[in-house]
Scaffold this motif. Structure first.
Motif, PDB file in Angstrom:
ATOM      1  N   THR A  45     -61.248 -13.745 -12.945  1.00  0.00           N
ATOM      2  CA  THR A  45     -61.168 -12.834 -11.802  1.00  0.00           C
ATOM      3  C   THR A  45     -60.126 -13.288 -10.804  1.00  0.00           C
ATOM      4  O   THR A  45     -59.351 -12.481 -10.275  1.00  0.00           O
ATOM      5  CB  THR A  45     -62.538 -12.734 -11.111  1.00  0.00           C
ATOM      6  OG1 THR A  45     -63.515 -12.306 -12.064  1.00  0.00           O
ATOM      7  CG2 THR A  45     -62.487 -11.739  -9.962  1.00  0.00           C
ATOM      8  N   ARG A  46     -60.075 -14.590 -10.536  1.00  0.00           N
ATOM      9  CA  ARG A  46     -59.092 -15.111  -9.584  1.00  0.00           C
ATOM     10  C   ARG A  46     -57.673 -14.897 -10.087  1.00  0.00           C
ATOM     11  O   ARG A  46     -56.779 -14.513  -9.330  1.00  0.00           O
ATOM     12  CB  ARG A  46     -59.355 -16.597  -9.323  1.00  0.00           C
ATOM     13  CG  ARG A  46     -60.530 -16.870  -8.413  1.00  0.00           C
ATOM     14  CD  ARG A  46     -60.510 -18.304  -7.928  1.00  0.00           C
ATOM     15  NE  ARG A  46     -60.777 -19.230  -9.028  1.00  0.00           N
ATOM     16  CZ  ARG A  46     -61.995 -19.684  -9.329  1.00  0.00           C
ATOM     17  NH1 ARG A  46     -63.039 -19.279  -8.617  1.00  0.00           N
ATOM     18  NH2 ARG A  46     -62.162 -20.530 -10.317  1.00  0.00           N
ATOM     19  N   ASN A  47     -57.459 -15.138 -11.371  1.00  0.00           N
ATOM     20  CA  ASN A  47     -56.123 -14.966 -11.939  1.00  0.00           C
ATOM     21  C   ASN A  47     -55.689 -13.504 -11.895  1.00  0.00           C
ATOM     22  O   ASN A  47     -54.524 -13.201 -11.616  1.00  0.00           O
ATOM     23  CB  ASN A  47     -56.084 -15.488 -13.371  1.00  0.00           C
ATOM     24  CG  ASN A  47     -56.233 -16.997 -13.435  1.00  0.00           C
ATOM     25  OD1 ASN A  47     -55.901 -17.701 -12.476  1.00  0.00           O
ATOM     26  ND2 ASN A  47     -56.731 -17.496 -14.556  1.00  0.00           N
ATOM     27  N   GLU A  48     -56.627 -12.590 -12.190  1.00  0.00           N
ATOM     28  CA  GLU A  48     -56.308 -11.169 -12.132  1.00  0.00           C
ATOM     29  C   GLU A  48     -55.952 -10.751 -10.712  1.00  0.00           C
ATOM     30  O   GLU A  48     -55.009  -9.977 -10.491  1.00  0.00           O
ATOM     31  CB  GLU A  48     -57.485 -10.342 -12.645  1.00  0.00           C
ATOM     32  CG  GLU A  48     -57.715 -10.457 -14.151  1.00  0.00           C
ATOM     33  CD  GLU A  48     -58.910  -9.648 -14.609  1.00  0.00           C
ATOM     34  OE1 GLU A  48     -59.603  -9.082 -13.735  1.00  0.00           O
ATOM     35  OE2 GLU A  48     -59.153  -9.574 -15.827  1.00  0.00           O
ATOM     36  N   PHE A  49     -56.710 -11.274  -9.752  1.00  0.00           N
ATOM     37  CA  PHE A  49     -56.436 -10.916  -8.353  1.00  0.00           C
ATOM     38  C   PHE A  49     -55.072 -11.453  -7.918  1.00  0.00           C
ATOM     39  O   PHE A  49     -54.295 -10.752  -7.257  1.00  0.00           O
ATOM     40  CB  PHE A  49     -57.527 -11.487  -7.447  1.00  0.00           C
ATOM     41  CG  PHE A  49     -57.339 -11.130  -6.002  1.00  0.00           C
ATOM     42  CD1 PHE A  49     -57.777  -9.910  -5.500  1.00  0.00           C
ATOM     43  CD2 PHE A  49     -56.696 -12.006  -5.130  1.00  0.00           C
ATOM     44  CE1 PHE A  49     -57.591  -9.579  -4.170  1.00  0.00           C
ATOM     45  CE2 PHE A  49     -56.503 -11.681  -3.808  1.00  0.00           C
ATOM     46  CZ  PHE A  49     -56.956 -10.469  -3.323  1.00  0.00           C
ATOM     47  N   LYS A  50     -54.772 -12.695  -8.290  1.00  0.00           N
ATOM     48  CA  LYS A  50     -53.479 -13.275  -7.923  1.00  0.00           C
ATOM     49  C   LYS A  50     -52.334 -12.493  -8.553  1.00  0.00           C
ATOM     50  O   LYS A  50     -51.293 -12.292  -7.922  1.00  0.00           O
ATOM     51  CB  LYS A  50     -53.424 -14.737  -8.361  1.00  0.00           C
ATOM     52  CG  LYS A  50     -54.305 -15.670  -7.551  1.00  0.00           C
ATOM     53  CD  LYS A  50     -54.148 -17.106  -8.023  1.00  0.00           C
ATOM     54  CE  LYS A  50     -55.001 -18.049  -7.199  1.00  0.00           C
ATOM     55  NZ  LYS A  50     -54.878 -19.458  -7.651  1.00  0.00           N
ATOM     56  N   GLN A  51     -52.527 -12.058  -9.815  1.00  0.00           N
ATOM     57  CA  GLN A  51     -51.483 -11.299 -10.486  1.00  0.00           C
ATOM     58  C   GLN A  51     -51.247  -9.964  -9.794  1.00  0.00           C
ATOM     59  O   GLN A  51     -50.099  -9.557  -9.575  1.00  0.00           O
ATOM     60  CB  GLN A  51     -51.868 -11.072 -11.951  1.00  0.00           C
ATOM     61  CG  GLN A  51     -50.800 -10.317 -12.751  1.00  0.00           C
ATOM     62  CD  GLN A  51     -51.183 -10.143 -14.201  1.00  0.00           C
ATOM     63  OE1 GLN A  51     -52.224 -10.628 -14.633  1.00  0.00           O
ATOM     64  NE2 GLN A  51     -50.347  -9.442 -14.959  1.00  0.00           N
ATOM     65  N   ARG A  52     -52.324  -9.266  -9.433  1.00  0.00           N
ATOM     66  CA  ARG A  52     -52.181  -7.986  -8.739  1.00  0.00           C
ATOM     67  C   ARG A  52     -51.560  -8.189  -7.352  1.00  0.00           C
ATOM     68  O   ARG A  52     -50.760  -7.366  -6.897  1.00  0.00           O
ATOM     69  CB  ARG A  52     -53.543  -7.317  -8.609  1.00  0.00           C
ATOM     70  CG  ARG A  52     -54.125  -6.859  -9.944  1.00  0.00           C
ATOM     71  CD  ARG A  52     -55.480  -6.225  -9.753  1.00  0.00           C
ATOM     72  NE  ARG A  52     -56.060  -5.812 -11.033  1.00  0.00           N
ATOM     73  CZ  ARG A  52     -57.257  -5.272 -11.160  1.00  0.00           C
ATOM     74  NH1 ARG A  52     -58.015  -5.067 -10.081  1.00  0.00           N
ATOM     75  NH2 ARG A  52     -57.710  -4.931 -12.355  1.00  0.00           N
ATOM     76  N   GLU A  53     -51.928  -9.285  -6.711  1.00  0.00           N
ATOM     77  CA  GLU A  53     -51.352  -9.593  -5.400  1.00  0.00           C
ATOM     78  C   GLU A  53     -49.851  -9.813  -5.517  1.00  0.00           C
ATOM     79  O   GLU A  53     -49.073  -9.330  -4.689  1.00  0.00           O
ATOM     80  CB  GLU A  53     -52.037 -10.823  -4.829  1.00  0.00           C
ATOM     81  CG  GLU A  53     -51.707 -11.115  -3.370  1.00  0.00           C
ATOM     82  CD  GLU A  53     -52.476 -12.286  -2.839  1.00  0.00           C
ATOM     83  OE1 GLU A  53     -52.948 -12.223  -1.691  1.00  0.00           O
ATOM     84  OE2 GLU A  53     -52.622 -13.291  -3.571  1.00  0.00           O
ATOM     85  N   GLN A  54     -49.416 -10.540  -6.546  1.00  0.00           N
ATOM     86  CA  GLN A  54     -48.000 -10.792  -6.758  1.00  0.00           C
ATOM     87  C   GLN A  54     -47.259  -9.511  -7.112  1.00  0.00           C
ATOM     88  O   GLN A  54     -46.142  -9.272  -6.636  1.00  0.00           O
ATOM     89  CB  GLN A  54     -47.817 -11.827  -7.867  1.00  0.00           C
ATOM     90  CG  GLN A  54     -46.375 -12.186  -8.170  1.00  0.00           C
ATOM     91  CD  GLN A  54     -45.676 -12.857  -6.994  1.00  0.00           C
ATOM     92  OE1 GLN A  54     -46.330 -13.487  -6.164  1.00  0.00           O
ATOM     93  NE2 GLN A  54     -44.361 -12.728  -6.935  1.00  0.00           N
ATOM     94  N   GLU A  55     -47.876  -8.661  -7.951  1.00  0.00           N
ATOM     95  CA  GLU A  55     -47.253  -7.384  -8.315  1.00  0.00           C
ATOM     96  C   GLU A  55     -47.091  -6.488  -7.087  1.00  0.00           C
ATOM     97  O   GLU A  55     -46.059  -5.816  -6.925  1.00  0.00           O
ATOM     98  CB  GLU A  55     -48.099  -6.685  -9.370  1.00  0.00           C
ATOM     99  CG  GLU A  55     -48.087  -7.379 -10.728  1.00  0.00           C
ATOM    100  CD  GLU A  55     -49.039  -6.736 -11.711  1.00  0.00           C
ATOM    101  OE1 GLU A  55     -49.799  -5.826 -11.286  1.00  0.00           O
ATOM    102  OE2 GLU A  55     -49.032  -7.122 -12.899  1.00  0.00           O
TER     103      GLU A  55
END
Length: 209
Positions: A45-55
Motif C-alpha cells: 500500500t505504501r509503495n502504491e501511494f508513493k508511486q501515485r504521489e510521484q506520478e
C-alpha cells in the motif's frame, strides 16, 4: 480570523495590502510544514501511494511546462520587439563610432530559441542565524513571540536591535524618539548583554513646558 491573530499572531498579509482593499482582514492565513506518515499500511500500500504521489507530481510538472509555453507564445511579440529595439540601439552606437552598418542588419528578424531546461533540486544547509546581527534579531524576535506580541493588532512598539556596547549618540536617540512619536509608538532598544540576556530600553518623547 480571531484564531489566526491570537494563536499565530499574524497581522495583515505577507504580500502586503491590495491597493483597493487596504484592510483585507478576512484574507489571513498560516502554513504548517508536514511530512506524510503511512500508518496502518503494509509495504504494498505504501509503495502504491508513493508511486501515485510521484506520478501526480510529474503530471503537475508537465502542466506547468505547457502553461509556460502558452505564456511565452502570448508574450512573444513583445519579447521580439524589445530585443529588436535593444539590437538597433547597439547598431546606432556602432554607427556613431564610424562603423558602416547596412540597413539589412536593422531589418533582420530576431530568432528565439526556447530551450527546455531540466530543473533539479538539492538540499540547502540552513545556517540562520549566522552573523551577530542575525543572532540578536532572532533572539529578540523569539522572546517577543513567546510574549505574544502582537496579539490582535499591529504592535504598539518600534523595535530597534543594537549591539550591547555600540555607542549611541544623542542625535540617534532624538531621531528614534521623534519617529516613534510621529507614528504613536514607543521605540524599544534591544540588545544582548555579555551573559546573553536580552535588554530592553524604552524611548518615549515627552513635551518640554
Amino acid at each position: 480570523s480571531r484564531v489566526v491573530r491570537e494563536e499565530f499572531r499574524i497581522v495583515g498579509t505577507l504580500t502586503g495590502c491590495l491597493p483597493r482593499a487596504p484592510h483585507q482582514n478576512t484574507h489571513l492565513g498560516f502554513a504548517e510544514l508536514v511530512e506524510t506518515v503511512y500508518e496502518d499500511a503494509n509495504d504494498t500500500t505504501r509503495n502504491e501511494f508513493k508511486q501515485r504521489e510521484q506520478e501526480s507530481y510529474e503530471r503537475q510538472i508537465d502542466l506547468f511546462k505547457e502553461d509556460r509555453k502558452v505564456e511565452l507564445k502570448r508574450c512573444l511579440p513583445k519579447i521580439i520587439e524589445g530585443k529588436k529595439a535593444k539590437r538597433n540601439k547597439l547598431l546606432d552606437e556602432r554607427k556613431k563610432k564610424g562603423e558602416d552598418i547596412p540597413d539589412s542588419e536593422y531589418e533582420a528578424e530576431i530568432e528565439l530559441q526556447c530551450a527546455t531546461k531540466k530543473t533539479t533540486y538539492k538540499p540547502v544547509d540552513w545556517d540562520f542565524p549566522h552573523t551577530d546581527s542575525e543572532k540578536l534579531r532572532y533572539a529578540v524576535f523569539r522572546d517577543l513571540w513567546e510574549r505574544g506580541d502582537p496579539s490582535r493588532f499591529h504592535s504598539f512598539f518600534i523595535v530597534v536591535c543594537r549591539p550591547y556596547r555600540e555607542p549611541l549618540c544623542a542625535g540617534d536617540i532624538v531621531t528614534m524618539g521623534r519617529l516613534g512619536t510621529s507614528v504613536k509608538k514607543t521605540v524599544v532598544l534591544c540588545s544582548l548583554d555579555d551573559a546573553g540576556r536580552i535588554c530592553y530600553t524604552s524611548l518615549q518623547w515627552t513635551g518640554i513646558s
